[in-house]
Design a protein around this motif. Structure first.
Motif, PDB file in Angstrom:
ATOM      1  N   GLU A  87      51.311 -40.394 -24.974  1.00  0.00           N
ATOM      2  CA  GLU A  87      51.191 -38.931 -24.964  1.00  0.00           C
ATOM      3  C   GLU A  87      51.650 -38.336 -26.290  1.00  0.00           C
ATOM      4  O   GLU A  87      51.026 -37.422 -26.831  1.00  0.00           O
ATOM      5  CB  GLU A  87      52.022 -38.300 -23.835  1.00  0.00           C
ATOM      6  N   GLU A  88      52.750 -38.851 -26.796  1.00  0.00           N
ATOM      7  CA  GLU A  88      53.280 -38.363 -28.068  1.00  0.00           C
ATOM      8  C   GLU A  88      52.320 -38.701 -29.211  1.00  0.00           C
ATOM      9  O   GLU A  88      52.111 -37.900 -30.107  1.00  0.00           O
ATOM     10  CB  GLU A  88      54.658 -38.971 -28.351  1.00  0.00           C
ATOM     11  N   ASP A  91      49.406 -36.267 -29.213  1.00  0.00           N
ATOM     12  CA  ASP A  91      49.803 -34.981 -29.796  1.00  0.00           C
ATOM     13  C   ASP A  91      49.904 -35.087 -31.317  1.00  0.00           C
ATOM     14  O   ASP A  91      49.463 -34.196 -32.042  1.00  0.00           O
ATOM     15  CB  ASP A  91      51.153 -34.527 -29.229  1.00  0.00           C
ATOM     16  N   LYS A  94      46.429 -35.144 -32.915  1.00  0.00           N
ATOM     17  CA  LYS A  94      45.814 -33.813 -32.995  1.00  0.00           C
ATOM     18  C   LYS A  94      46.334 -33.065 -34.218  1.00  0.00           C
ATOM     19  O   LYS A  94      45.565 -32.419 -34.933  1.00  0.00           O
ATOM     20  CB  LYS A  94      46.103 -33.013 -31.727  1.00  0.00           C
ATOM     21  N   LYS A 153      57.137 -32.441 -34.846  1.00  0.00           N
ATOM     22  CA  LYS A 153      56.747 -33.498 -33.916  1.00  0.00           C
ATOM     23  C   LYS A 153      57.389 -34.823 -34.315  1.00  0.00           C
ATOM     24  O   LYS A 153      57.901 -35.556 -33.472  1.00  0.00           O
ATOM     25  CB  LYS A 153      55.222 -33.625 -33.878  1.00  0.00           C
TER      26      LYS A 153
END
Length: 164
Positions: A87-88, A91, A94, A153
């Protein structure tokens, strides 16, 4: 006569089926290519390096492929390495896809506290194959807008592993 008509109908229908199949295949390939190109961008030679340095502290984070490495040891002897969760990574991908790494050297620092020891001096470097792009120095904790989410992030992923 019926036989000829049946053969013609079969030929026409198979041609249409092949045409539809080819169209569906090309759509799937283009969709897969778009997804794979962003993953390929990260996995095939792209490296991201974030460094924040001041007299009393040191932080360096590397993201390469599916792993993150980080250290606060300026001799680089104590490096922690972890696998980035799916999931990380999505992200992160993106954010990377939205970024044009060629503009990194032209970014302006939003503040200059790093110039008089008010903040750690930070830089972000992206290496893609043989090309390498580095930002000008900016304040740790106050990155230029276009890279701020990417830097946050990276820091959040590092913090997530530190807490474990």
């Amino acid at each position: 006569m019926k036989l000829i008509i049946c053969v013609l109908l079969m030929l026409i229908s198979t041609k249409d089926c092949d045409k539809n199949k080819a169209q569906l295949t090309s759509e799937n390939v283009s969709e897969a290519t778009t997804t794979e190109s962003s993953n390929w961008k990260m996995q095939k030679g792209m490296k991201i390096n974030y460094r924040a340095v001041t007299r009393g502290s040191y932080l360096e984070i590397w993201i390469e492929g599916d792993s993150i490495k980080y250290t606060s040891d300026n001799t680089l002897k104590a490096i922690s390495t972890h696998q980035i969760p799916k999931e990380e990574k999505e992200d992160l991908m993106k954010l990377i896809d939205e970024l044009d790494e060629k503009t990194l050297p032209d970014l302006e620092a939003p503040s200059i506290r790093h110039q008089f020891d008010g903040a750690a001096i930070a830089t972000l470097e992206i290496t893609n194959g043989e090309d390498s792009y580095r930002t000008v120095a900016f304040d740790h904790g106050n990155a230029p807008k276009s890279i701020a989410l990417l830097v946050e992030k990276m820091l959040s992923i590092k913090t997530m592993f530190e807490k474990q």
